[in-house]
Every structure is written in C-alpha cells, then in structure tokens.
Write an enzyme that holds these catalytic residues in place. Structure first.
Site, PDB file in Angstrom:
ATOM      1  N   GLY A  17      47.905  37.960 -30.634  1.00  0.00           N
ATOM      2  CA  GLY A  17      47.571  36.534 -30.576  1.00  0.00           C
ATOM      3  C   GLY A  17      47.991  35.865 -29.274  1.00  0.00           C
ATOM      4  O   GLY A  17      47.880  36.442 -28.181  1.00  0.00           O
ATOM      5  N   ASP A  58      63.653  39.504 -34.619  1.00  0.00           N
ATOM      6  CA  ASP A  58      63.239  38.546 -35.642  1.00  0.00           C
ATOM      7  C   ASP A  58      63.886  37.219 -35.260  1.00  0.00           C
ATOM      8  O   ASP A  58      65.123  37.103 -35.272  1.00  0.00           O
ATOM      9  CB  ASP A  58      63.717  39.029 -37.017  1.00  0.00           C
ATOM     10  CG  ASP A  58      63.242  38.119 -38.145  1.00  0.00           C
ATOM     11  OD1 ASP A  58      63.055  36.910 -37.909  1.00  0.00           O
ATOM     12  OD2 ASP A  58      63.063  38.635 -39.259  1.00  0.00           O
ATOM     13  N   ASN A  81      57.404  31.558 -28.943  1.00  0.00           N
ATOM     14  CA  ASN A  81      56.025  31.525 -29.454  1.00  0.00           C
ATOM     15  C   ASN A  81      55.929  31.899 -30.934  1.00  0.00           C
ATOM     16  O   ASN A  81      55.050  31.404 -31.634  1.00  0.00           O
ATOM     17  CB  ASN A  81      55.166  32.492 -28.618  1.00  0.00           C
ATOM     18  CG  ASN A  81      53.858  32.822 -29.290  1.00  0.00           C
ATOM     19  OD1 ASN A  81      52.934  32.006 -29.315  1.00  0.00           O
ATOM     20  ND2 ASN A  81      53.759  34.009 -29.885  1.00  0.00           N
ATOM     21  N   TYR A 152      54.832  23.212 -42.178  1.00  0.00           N
ATOM     22  CA  TYR A 152      54.385  23.629 -40.843  1.00  0.00           C
ATOM     23  C   TYR A 152      54.405  22.431 -39.897  1.00  0.00           C
ATOM     24  O   TYR A 152      54.950  22.504 -38.794  1.00  0.00           O
ATOM     25  CB  TYR A 152      52.972  24.214 -40.949  1.00  0.00           C
ATOM     26  CG  TYR A 152      52.441  24.755 -39.631  1.00  0.00           C
ATOM     27  CD1 TYR A 152      52.935  25.936 -39.095  1.00  0.00           C
ATOM     28  CD2 TYR A 152      51.434  24.082 -38.941  1.00  0.00           C
ATOM     29  CE1 TYR A 152      52.441  26.433 -37.889  1.00  0.00           C
ATOM     30  CE2 TYR A 152      50.938  24.574 -37.742  1.00  0.00           C
ATOM     31  CZ  TYR A 152      51.438  25.751 -37.227  1.00  0.00           C
ATOM     32  OH  TYR A 152      50.962  26.238 -36.035  1.00  0.00           O
ATOM     33  N   ILE A 187      43.062  27.843 -31.995  1.00  0.00           N
ATOM     34  CA  ILE A 187      42.965  28.910 -30.993  1.00  0.00           C
ATOM     35  C   ILE A 187      42.618  30.192 -31.749  1.00  0.00           C
ATOM     36  O   ILE A 187      43.332  30.568 -32.696  1.00  0.00           O
ATOM     37  CB  ILE A 187      44.309  29.089 -30.246  1.00  0.00           C
ATOM     38  CG1 ILE A 187      44.805  27.756 -29.649  1.00  0.00           C
ATOM     39  CG2 ILE A 187      44.171  30.173 -29.180  1.00  0.00           C
ATOM     40  CD1 ILE A 187      43.908  27.101 -28.635  1.00  0.00           C
ATOM     41  N   THR A 189      42.795  33.408 -32.945  1.00  0.00           N
ATOM     42  CA  THR A 189      43.722  34.544 -32.951  1.00  0.00           C
ATOM     43  C   THR A 189      43.570  35.281 -34.284  1.00  0.00           C
ATOM     44  O   THR A 189      42.848  34.808 -35.174  1.00  0.00           O
ATOM     45  CB  THR A 189      45.179  34.053 -32.831  1.00  0.00           C
ATOM     46  OG1 THR A 189      45.504  33.302 -34.011  1.00  0.00           O
ATOM     47  CG2 THR A 189      45.399  33.204 -31.600  1.00  0.00           C
TER      48      THR A 189
HETATM   49  P1  NDP Z   1      49.739  35.231 -34.923  1.00  0.00           P
HETATM   50  O1  NDP Z   1      50.056  35.184 -36.374  1.00  0.00           O
HETATM   51  O2  NDP Z   1      48.429  35.811 -34.483  1.00  0.00           O
HETATM   52  O3  NDP Z   1      50.920  35.975 -34.127  1.00  0.00           O
HETATM   53  C1  NDP Z   1      52.240  35.630 -34.352  1.00  0.00           C
HETATM   54  C2  NDP Z   1      53.130  36.819 -34.050  1.00  0.00           C
HETATM   55  O4  NDP Z   1      54.494  36.404 -34.350  1.00  0.00           O
HETATM   56  C3  NDP Z   1      52.830  38.022 -34.950  1.00  0.00           C
HETATM   57  O5  NDP Z   1      52.915  39.219 -34.213  1.00  0.00           O
HETATM   58  C4  NDP Z   1      53.931  37.935 -35.999  1.00  0.00           C
HETATM   59  O6  NDP Z   1      54.277  39.193 -36.548  1.00  0.00           O
HETATM   60  C5  NDP Z   1      55.085  37.387 -35.172  1.00  0.00           C
HETATM   61  N1  NDP Z   1      56.151  36.841 -36.004  1.00  0.00           N
HETATM   62  C6  NDP Z   1      56.056  36.236 -37.215  1.00  0.00           C
HETATM   63  N2  NDP Z   1      57.277  35.911 -37.675  1.00  0.00           N
HETATM   64  C7  NDP Z   1      58.167  36.314 -36.732  1.00  0.00           C
HETATM   65  C8  NDP Z   1      59.587  36.284 -36.637  1.00  0.00           C
HETATM   66  N3  NDP Z   1      60.338  35.789 -37.624  1.00  0.00           N
HETATM   67  N4  NDP Z   1      60.174  36.783 -35.528  1.00  0.00           N
HETATM   68  C9  NDP Z   1      59.421  37.310 -34.527  1.00  0.00           C
HETATM   69  N5  NDP Z   1      58.090  37.406 -34.575  1.00  0.00           N
HETATM   70  C10 NDP Z   1      57.461  36.906 -35.670  1.00  0.00           C
HETATM   71  O7  NDP Z   1      49.878  33.723 -34.433  1.00  0.00           O
HETATM   72  P2  NDP Z   1      49.186  32.950 -33.203  1.00  0.00           P
HETATM   73  O8  NDP Z   1      49.126  33.814 -32.015  1.00  0.00           O
HETATM   74  O9  NDP Z   1      47.961  32.314 -33.724  1.00  0.00           O
HETATM   75  O10 NDP Z   1      50.256  31.776 -32.999  1.00  0.00           O
HETATM   76  C11 NDP Z   1      51.320  31.867 -32.071  1.00  0.00           C
HETATM   77  C12 NDP Z   1      52.050  30.525 -32.035  1.00  0.00           C
HETATM   78  O11 NDP Z   1      51.113  29.479 -31.744  1.00  0.00           O
HETATM   79  C13 NDP Z   1      52.682  30.152 -33.377  1.00  0.00           C
HETATM   80  O12 NDP Z   1      53.913  29.495 -33.163  1.00  0.00           O
HETATM   81  C14 NDP Z   1      51.670  29.188 -33.976  1.00  0.00           C
HETATM   82  O13 NDP Z   1      52.250  28.300 -34.901  1.00  0.00           O
HETATM   83  C15 NDP Z   1      51.191  28.472 -32.726  1.00  0.00           C
HETATM   84  N6  NDP Z   1      49.889  27.836 -32.893  1.00  0.00           N
HETATM   85  C16 NDP Z   1      48.748  28.587 -33.109  1.00  0.00           C
HETATM   86  C17 NDP Z   1      47.530  27.958 -33.263  1.00  0.00           C
HETATM   87  C18 NDP Z   1      46.276  28.718 -33.490  1.00  0.00           C
HETATM   88  O14 NDP Z   1      45.227  28.084 -33.730  1.00  0.00           O
HETATM   89  N7  NDP Z   1      46.266  30.042 -33.435  1.00  0.00           N
HETATM   90  C19 NDP Z   1      47.416  26.474 -33.211  1.00  0.00           C
HETATM   91  C20 NDP Z   1      48.680  25.806 -33.014  1.00  0.00           C
HETATM   92  C21 NDP Z   1      49.854  26.469 -32.840  1.00  0.00           C
HETATM   93  P3  NDP Z   1      53.638  39.598 -38.005  1.00  0.00           P
HETATM   94  O15 NDP Z   1      52.167  39.610 -37.799  1.00  0.00           O
HETATM   95  O16 NDP Z   1      54.232  40.929 -38.313  1.00  0.00           O
HETATM   96  O17 NDP Z   1      54.085  38.507 -38.956  1.00  0.00           O
END
Ligand code: NDP
Length: 260
Positions: A17, A58, A81, A152, A187, A189
C-alpha cells in the site's frame, strides 16, 4: 539530484500500500532505508527488492520500538504510516452508540499509540544531530466526523494534533526536527481492492465510491509518496506543524450549488 541521498529513512507498515509506495519513492530519491511491518512474509521480499533492510515492528509494542532504538539509535526520517480502519476482519459496529470499548481501543492502539511511540523514538533518534523529519499519515477522516467509523476518525484526528505538539516541542528545543501530517482520502490500495473486487461491476463500484470526490477518481499510493518525499527532503526545511491534504478536492467544500 536525488533528494534523500545520505538520509536514513524508516517507514512503518511498509509491506504494501501507501507505505510500500513511500519506501519505493524514497529509494528512488537515494535514501538508505529500513522497511518495517507486522507482515514479515510480504515485507521481507519487498525490502529485498529495494536492497533495503526489514524489521518486524508492530507499532503497538513499546518493546519493538526499544529494539529499533537499539539497532538504529539514529535516523533522519520516520514515516508513521501503519494504520488500521478496524474493519479488517469484516463489518462491525463502529458508530458512537454501538461500538465496543475493545474495538475503540484496538483502533486507537495501532493508529494513535503507534504514532505516539514512533514520534517518541524519532525525537530521541534525531536529537543528537538536531535535525530530521517525522511524517505522520493521518487521513481526511482526521478532519471530519465519520459516523460509521468513529474510532478511526478519532484516532486520525489525534494524530493530526499530536503532530503539531511534536513540531512545537522540537522547535522549542532549538532542534530542526520537523513534524507534519499527511491527510489522504480514497487512495487505491489493497485495503480498497478487497472491497472493490475484480468482478464485471468493478468500474461501476469504483465510480460509486468516488462519486463525491471532485476529481472523480481514486488517488494513487505514488501520489501520496511524492508528498512524503517533499516533506522528507531538505527543501521543506521551513515546514513544520503543517497538514497536507491529498484527497481529490474532497475537503475543499461541498459540490452542491447554492440552488441545490
Ligand atoms: P494497507 O492496509 O494497504 O497497509 C497497511 C500496512 O500496515 C499493512 O502491511 C499492515 O499489515 C500494516 N500494519 C497493520 N497494523 C500494523 C501494526 N500494528 N504495526 C505495523 N504494521 C501494521 O493500508 P494503506 O496503505 O491503505 O494505508 C496506509 C496508511 O494510510 C494508514 O495509516 C491509513 O489509515 C492511511 N490512509 C489510507 C487511505 C486510503 O484510502 N488507502 C486514506 C486515508 C488514510 P497487515 O496487512 O498484516 O495488517
């Protein structure tokens, strides 16, 4: 010139993502990189493809941050992130009347506690040099209420405000450690892909999801990464405590005309 040459940058939630797109962009800008995530199976090959290191981190766990500090006592850029919506395991009630305290805490623990611990690590890792950039990925949901995703929205609003406290604290210490928040919306993802699917109605579903977005499309992880690269680089040296929207115009106002 590559803008992040000589900088050591860490990205959380970087296995996929937006986090992965930021890591790739930082790599292209010449950074040396550490990718971190809870998902090592996806994160390790992603890091290897960039010639970068990977650490299982984590963001909820204080001892994981302590281990990061032991391995990397200094860094130039941290991108907080990693984040969750709370709907990863299926639909649940996240409205203010029916949300459970356990679910409320779970979302805040990853999104807010994770960002707090990340900022604290980064300040300690940057203060010897007195220089650095902390980038917190908040959301459009940190600026408006979301009735069906209250935890959230609350956690992302708190990240926005904490970013400003961090920025002012660091400036007050006389450090050039900056802290800013990015507020994306819609976005495309893996988080969204799961909801959209690959069926014949994919295009219609996507159009419906961005019907309220003035630019009428999803944003891309690369577009968020470009903003992060600017905030990581020295060209943004005068920017701290600020918030950056990347939302196709959603927060600009209402699309309704006065006659509606
Ligand atoms: P994704 O779910 O695609 O990716 C998030 C990544 O973070 C995954 O690899 C996930 O692992 C990992 N993750 C989850 N929990 C933890 C943790 N406790 N410690 C470390 N890593 C962790 O999310 P996005 O790329 O879409 O989003 C990234 C950021 O952008 C987030 O903060 C989201 O809230 C923010 N955002 C995204 C938007 C969007 O439209 N996509 C809009 C607004 C904000 P696993 O898959 O194993 O859980």
């Amino acid at each position: 010139m590559r803008r992040l040459e000589g900088k050591f940058c860490i990205v959380t939630g970087a296995a996929r993502g937006i986090g992965l797109a930021i890591a790739r962009r930082f790599h292209d800008e010449g950074a040396s990189l550490l990718l971190t995530d809870v998902d090592a199976d996806t994160g390790i090959p992603a890091a290897e493809a960039l010639g970068a290191d990977f650490l299982l981190l984590d963001v909820r766990e204080e001892e994981h941050w302590a281990e990061l500090a032991r391995l990397h006592p200094a860094c130039d850029v941290l991108v907080n992130n990693a984040g969750i919506t709370g709907f990863e395991h299926g639909p649940a009630a996240h409205d203010p009347e029916n949300a459970s305290l356990a679910e409320w805490h779970a979302v805040h623990r990853t999104n807010l506690d994770g960002a707090f611990l990340g900022c604290r690590y980064a300040i300690r890792a940057m203060k010897a040099k007195g220089d650095g950039s902390i980038i917190n990925i908040s959301s459009r949901s940190g600026l408006v209420g979301i009735p069906g995703a209250a935890a959230y929205a609350s956690s992302k609003a708190a990240i926005r405000n904490h970013s400003k406290s961090v920025a002012l604290y660091c400036a007050g210490q006389g450090w050039r450690i900056r802290c800013n928040s990015i507020h994306p919306a819609a976005i495309l993802t893996p988080m969204w892909e799961a909801m959209i699917g690959v069926g014949p109605d994919r295009d219609a579903k996507m159009a419906a999801m961005v019907a309220d977005t003035p630019l009428k499309r999803f944003g891309t992880p690369d577009e968020v990464a470009a903003m992060a690269a600017y905030l990581a680089a020295d060209e943004s040296a005068y920017v701290t405590g600020s918030e950056f929207h990347i939302d196709g115009g959603l927060l600009a106002g209402s699309a309704a005309s006065p006659g509606d």
